[in-house]
Design a protein around this motif. Structure first.
Motif, PDB file in Angstrom:
ATOM      1  N   LYS B  22       0.823  -1.215   0.000  1.00  0.00           N
ATOM      2  CA  LYS B  22       0.000   0.000   0.000  1.00  0.00           C
ATOM      3  C   LYS B  22       0.856   1.264   0.000  1.00  0.00           C
ATOM      4  CE  LYS B  22      -4.142  -1.908   2.113  1.00  0.00           C
ATOM      5  NZ  LYS B  22      -4.960  -2.049   0.909  1.00  0.00           N
ATOM      6  N   LYS B  23       2.052   1.160   0.538  1.00  0.00           N
ATOM      7  CA  LYS B  23       2.919   2.348   0.592  1.00  0.00           C
ATOM      8  C   LYS B  23       3.248   2.877  -0.798  1.00  0.00           C
ATOM      9  CE  LYS B  23       5.138   2.221   5.068  1.00  0.00           C
ATOM     10  NZ  LYS B  23       5.658   0.900   5.495  1.00  0.00           N
ATOM     11  N   LYS B  24       3.178   2.001  -1.810  1.00  0.00           N
ATOM     12  CA  LYS B  24       3.469   2.409  -3.186  1.00  0.00           C
ATOM     13  C   LYS B  24       2.581   3.550  -3.665  1.00  0.00           C
ATOM     14  CE  LYS B  24       2.820  -0.679  -6.123  1.00  0.00           C
ATOM     15  NZ  LYS B  24       2.269  -1.973  -6.405  1.00  0.00           N
ATOM     16  N   PHE B  25       1.364   3.567  -3.092  1.00  0.00           N
ATOM     17  CA  PHE B  25       0.412   4.570  -3.570  1.00  0.00           C
ATOM     18  C   PHE B  25       0.653   5.916  -2.896  1.00  0.00           C
ATOM     19  CE2 PHE B  25      -1.600   0.513  -4.344  1.00  0.00           C
ATOM     20  CZ  PHE B  25      -2.067   0.668  -5.641  1.00  0.00           C
ATOM     21  N   GLU B  26       0.738   6.945  -3.717  1.00  0.00           N
ATOM     22  CA  GLU B  26       1.002   8.269  -3.144  1.00  0.00           C
ATOM     23  C   GLU B  26      -0.264   8.897  -2.593  1.00  0.00           C
ATOM     24  OE1 GLU B  26       2.748  10.218  -6.472  1.00  0.00           O
ATOM     25  OE2 GLU B  26       4.444   8.806  -6.465  1.00  0.00           O
ATOM     26  N   LYS B  27      -1.362   8.622  -3.263  1.00  0.00           N
ATOM     27  CA  LYS B  27      -2.620   9.201  -2.804  1.00  0.00           C
ATOM     28  C   LYS B  27      -3.724   8.152  -2.837  1.00  0.00           C
ATOM     29  CE  LYS B  27      -1.774  14.026  -3.742  1.00  0.00           C
ATOM     30  NZ  LYS B  27      -2.030  15.220  -4.530  1.00  0.00           N
ATOM     31  N   LEU B  58      -2.314   6.897 -14.122  1.00  0.00           N
ATOM     32  CA  LEU B  58      -1.989   7.150 -12.714  1.00  0.00           C
ATOM     33  C   LEU B  58      -2.408   5.999 -11.809  1.00  0.00           C
ATOM     34  CD1 LEU B  58      -3.065  10.892 -12.348  1.00  0.00           C
ATOM     35  CD2 LEU B  58      -0.748   9.955 -12.149  1.00  0.00           C
ATOM     36  N   ASP B  60      -1.258   3.249 -10.938  1.00  0.00           N
ATOM     37  CA  ASP B  60      -0.323   2.594  -9.992  1.00  0.00           C
ATOM     38  C   ASP B  60       0.079   3.532  -8.871  1.00  0.00           C
ATOM     39  OD1 ASP B  60      -0.232   1.244 -12.358  1.00  0.00           O
ATOM     40  OD2 ASP B  60       1.850   1.859 -12.796  1.00  0.00           O
ATOM     41  N   LYS B  61      -0.229   4.799  -9.067  1.00  0.00           N
ATOM     42  CA  LYS B  61       0.225   5.744  -8.031  1.00  0.00           C
ATOM     43  C   LYS B  61      -0.919   6.202  -7.136  1.00  0.00           C
ATOM     44  CE  LYS B  61       4.175   7.780 -10.325  1.00  0.00           C
ATOM     45  NZ  LYS B  61       4.095   8.499 -11.603  1.00  0.00           N
ATOM     46  N   VAL B  62      -2.097   6.135  -7.685  1.00  0.00           N
ATOM     47  CA  VAL B  62      -3.247   6.625  -6.931  1.00  0.00           C
ATOM     48  C   VAL B  62      -4.269   5.502  -6.805  1.00  0.00           C
ATOM     49  CG1 VAL B  62      -5.077   8.348  -6.844  1.00  0.00           C
ATOM     50  CG2 VAL B  62      -2.884   8.928  -7.866  1.00  0.00           C
ATOM     51  N   HIS B  82      -6.840  11.388   0.360  1.00  0.00           N
ATOM     52  CA  HIS B  82      -5.809  11.213   1.385  1.00  0.00           C
ATOM     53  C   HIS B  82      -4.443  11.284   0.718  1.00  0.00           C
ATOM     54  CE1 HIS B  82      -8.797   9.991   4.363  1.00  0.00           C
ATOM     55  NE2 HIS B  82      -9.334   9.215   3.444  1.00  0.00           N
ATOM     56  N   ASP B 107      -1.867  20.170  -6.309  1.00  0.00           N
ATOM     57  CA  ASP B 107      -2.128  20.164  -4.874  1.00  0.00           C
ATOM     58  C   ASP B 107      -3.051  21.290  -4.473  1.00  0.00           C
ATOM     59  OD1 ASP B 107      -1.130  17.982  -3.391  1.00  0.00           O
ATOM     60  OD2 ASP B 107       0.894  18.574  -3.985  1.00  0.00           O
TER      61      ASP B 107
END
Ligand SMILES: Cc1cc2nc3c(=O)[nH]c(=O)nc-3n(C[C@H](O)[C@H](O)[C@H](O)COP(=O)(O)O)c2cc1C
Ligand code: FES
Lengths: 159, 620
Positions: B22-27, B58, B60-62, B82, B107
């Motif tokens: 889960k840490k892989k996801f930035e948001k 996106l 894989d990041k979100v 989040h 942001d």
């Protein structure tokens, strides 16, 4: 041997003929037929080894079950407290007047069924009407009339 | 998903691996998928957001999470981003693009989609700062916004099932019961019975064939309440974990969750959760290698209020008519299938893992001397911010309604708040500083109940409310005992007379007397508490009864037989709107000339009143 494909038999098999699942079984049988036909109840009684009287007792005790065929369109109105204080009775009066039937009944042309429930758990958005499975929140008598008119028009009936 | 876990160590490693993925996801974008938001099209909002992320590569990041109910149903569909915690309200599918653009890729914050406090005009950016949330204490509900209820990994990542490990491997059954006792947990299903005492009695009870049951009451019969629905739908594993711990403490081998059939999504999520727990070895034989075995079945109700009562509920699970029985013998000794049985409410069960995980002392610090912990209420009716609120016990009704709920909707004046459902009562303005606590609510003539809190304003008629509940209970009475079956029916006749202007003063006395008889002589809790709504409205709003009886007047404008619609000729612009919409052709008049209503045709549906934009239709 020929396979028995009647829906109620399949349902009973899925639930392993266990009596503790009787209500669930009746729900699923009802889903198949839109109501509980007498023959289906007889088959469930025979299949589960429960007397018809007992099955009939359960099927009539619980409000979720109907022994009469239901209409093509279902109009379900919530009569819970949260919906009541926001005038759900006004919706009911409107639906009753428009369709000319009482809650629990179906129009003679088998197009509309009108039912009430105690709470759908969407109280924050009350009053709630569920029309053919779709939730409509913050309803008013005027909106109710519009929705019913639209449905009647689609079916080509004049109300 | 992984295969079976056979020890606490396995579970720990599994949790770590989930957390690191889960840490892989930035948001994380959390889209509320509760029933309220479902009714407001949240499915499409989620689809649009996912599509937008896919298009921008996106995914894989979100992460997009479709969660259970966040509580702020009035403002749905809700989207929270989040880690910043930005809350967007009343989001529509077409907002997906700008949300991703501004707040996910960029942001910045979209002002228009923020929650705006009507009173002050102030915008709130973060979920935690919105007054609706900031005054709550979301011990149980917080997780709803964090997890996808159909994915057990989300629950495990949030330390889920760690309380189970602690209970099974570090505590004896007696120690668990002791812990629940120190925490001061009381049943959330209505009566507030100390949970530990119930568990002790059932643990002590002798089972002839070593079978004991534990049950979860998810019948949620109180119309106007949906806390249990949201817990089961949004966080089913918390209830399951609580039940396994309870089963171990009591020595039960099998459990049932009795869910009302009106909650299909709760049933679906619960069944999925049970299946996933079974696959991981958290349920079934030899749980996590502890040697303890236990499984849970789901039993669906059929729409009968009385089946929330313990003995009726058990009859219903057995596939019989849901009628209560007299409890000479406690269900702790002879309950389901005549075996020792323990029944608790959904919310009660969901509190158990928290108590075990955080410790009884920490838990007991929340609340009042005799009512510990938090309580979830469904804050509905005429209040501005409707939704689910979880508050520490001891908070006042005023704080809940005015601070969290934002006061009354539509600028009307507060009249009463109803708690405890059909068994409860109506509490007037003068008692709003009553703290929420089992004893105090009973003292003022209502009760905690399961958590319905229906706010009423000056346009609510208190006699009509009393009649509403009596009508409800009349329909729901199973008919087994005479006082409830016949007494309620007679009470309904009297109330019908009152609301239609036919009653005399003597009937009010008779109503009170009947209410007392029904209360004192009925067989089960349904009849015993049925008169509460009548007695409490007579106690606090007797004036309104007299107005109906003596003046034939309903000040709230609710009782149809006592009101009339008229058109104010000075305000009417002759727009024809009400005339076009009147379903019975009772509005007469021509374009641009004042209309009037033919009272002999008028059925008082109020549509003209609703559609008039000039306030020209009067209700008297
Ligand atoms: C008529 C009637 C309806 C009830 N309905 C419910 C209900 O819907 N949900 C519930 O949890 N308890 C309900 N109860 C209370 C239950 O009988 C029981 O006390 C409760 O589920 C026990 O759990 P608890 O100790 O965790 O509160 C009802 C009681 C009566 C008399
Ligand atoms: S009262 Fe209507 S949905 Fe709950």
């Amino acid at each position: 041997m020929e396979e028995d494909v009647r829906p109620e038999v399949q349902v009973m098999e899925r639930y392993g003929y266990e009596r503790s699942y009787l209500i669930s079984i009746l729900h699923e049988v009802q889903k198949e037929y839109q109501y509980l036909p007498e023959q289906a109840l007889r088959n469930v009684a025979a299949g589960m080894g429960i007397s018809l009287v007992d099955i009939y007792g359960v099927a009539t005790f619980f409000k979720a079950f109907s022994l009469k065929p239901k209409g093509k369109h279902s109009i379900v109105l919530c009569m819970g407290t949260a919906c009541h204080v926001r005038n759900s009775r006004g919706l009911l009066e409107e639906a009753r007047r428009f369709l000319g039937i009482e809650p629990g009944d179906t129009t003679d042309d088998l197009l509309f069924s009108l039912d009430t429930v105690n709470c759908l758990g969407a109280c924050a958005l009350g009053p709630i009407a569920v029309i053919d499975g779709e939730y409509h929140g913050q309803m008013t008598p005027a909106k109710m009339e519009r929705l019913l008119k639209k449905l009647a028009k689609e079916e080509g009936v004049r109300k | 998903m992984k295969g079976s876990l056979s020890s606490p160590k396995d579970l720990n490693e599994y949790r770590k691996s989930i957390q690191s993925t889960k840490k892989k996801f930035e948001k994380v974008i959390s889209v509320c998928g509760g029933t309220g938001c479902h009714a407001q099209n949240c499915v499409q909002v989620r689809e649009e957001i996912s599509r937008e992320l896919d298009e921008r590569l996106l995914s894989d990041k979100v992460m997009v999470k479709f969660t259970g109910c966040h509580g702020f149903c009035e403002m749905g569909p809700l989207v929270v981003i989040h880690p910043a915690g930005i809350l967007y309200v009343k989001v529509s599918p077409s907002d997906a693009q700008r949300i991703i653009e501004s707040s996910v890729v960029g942001d910045s914050v979209i002002d228009e989609l923020l929650y705006k406090d009507v009173a002050t005009g102030k915008n709130f950016e973060k979920e935690q700062d919105v007054p609706f949330y900031s005054k709550q204490k979301r011990l149980l509900l917080a997780m709803n916004g964090m997890i996808d209820p159909q994915n057990i990994e989300d629950y495990i990542a949030q330390e889920g099932y760690s309380a189970l490990v602690k209970a099974l491997f570090e505590m004896s059954p007696e120690e668990i019961i002791k812990e629940v006792e120190i925490a001061g947990l009381r049943g959330r299903g209505g009566a507030g019975f100390p949970t530990a005492n119930k568990w002790k009695a059932c643990r002590r009870a002798r089972a002839r064939d070593n079978i004991k049951y534990i049950l979860c009451n998810a019948d949620e019969g109180d119309p106007g309440a949906y806390m249990d629905r949201s817990l089961l739908e949004g966080n089913p594993h918390a209830v399951i974990e609580g039940m396994i711990i309870g089963a171990y403490a009591i020595g039960a081998t099998e459990g049932f969750v009795y869910v009302r059939h009106e909650y299909p999504l709760a049933v679906e999520n619960l069944l999925k959760a049970l299946e996933q727990a079974r696959q991981l070895g958290l349920l079934g034989d030899n749980i996590l290698g502890s040697g303890f075995s236990f499984d849970i079945k789901v039993s669906v109700g059929g729409g009968a209020f009385v089946c929330g009562e313990s003995t009726a509920l058990m009859a219903s699970i057995e596939g019989r008519i849901g009628e209560p029985r007299v409890k000479h013998i406690h269900t702790a000794e002879k309950g389901l299938y005549n075996r020792p049985t323990n029944l608790n409410n959904v919310e009660t069960w969901a509190n158990v893992p928290i108590i075990i995980r955080e410790g009884a002392e920490a838990y007991a610090r929340i609340g009042t001397e005799k009512s510990r912990g938090t309580k979830i209420f469904s804050l509905v009716g005429k209040v501005r911010n409707t939704g689910l609120v979880e508050v520490p016990m001891g908070i006042t009704l005023r704080e809940i309604i005015f601070d969290i709920g934002g006061g009354m909707a539509n600028g009307k004046a507060f009249k009463a708040v109803q708690t405890g459902g059909p068994s409860g009562g109506c509490i007037p303005e003068s008692m709003l500083d009553t703290p929420v606590d089992f004893e105090r609510l009973t003292e003022v003539g209502s009760m905690m109940g399961s958590g319905g809190m229906i706010v009423m304003d000056e346009s609510t008629c208190m006699v009509d409310i009393a009649r509403y509940f009596v009508d409800f209970l009349c329909e729901e009475s199973c008919g087994k005992c005479v006082p409830c079956r016949e007494g309620l029916k007679q009470m309904r006749f009297i109330l019908d007379d009152i609301v239609s202007g036919r009653a005399t003063g003597k009937q009010l006395e008779l109503l009170k007397e009947l209410a007392e008889v029904v209360r004192d002589t009925s067989l089960c809790g349904l009849g015993q508490t049925a008169p509460n709504p009548v007695l409490s409205t007579i106690k606090y709003f007797e004036d309104e009864y007299h107005e109906h009886i003596e003046e034939k007047r309903c000040r709230a404008g609710v009782c149809r037989d006592l009101i009339e619609y008229q058109i104010d000729a000075d305000k009417c612009t002759g727009c024809l709107r009400c005339k076009a919409q009147c379903p019975v052709g009772a509005v007469l008049g021509e374009k641009e000339k004042p209309h009037h209503i033919d009272l002999s045709k008028c059925e008082k549906c109020g549509i003209c009143y609703e559609v008039c934009e000039f306030g020209a239709v009067l209700r008297k």
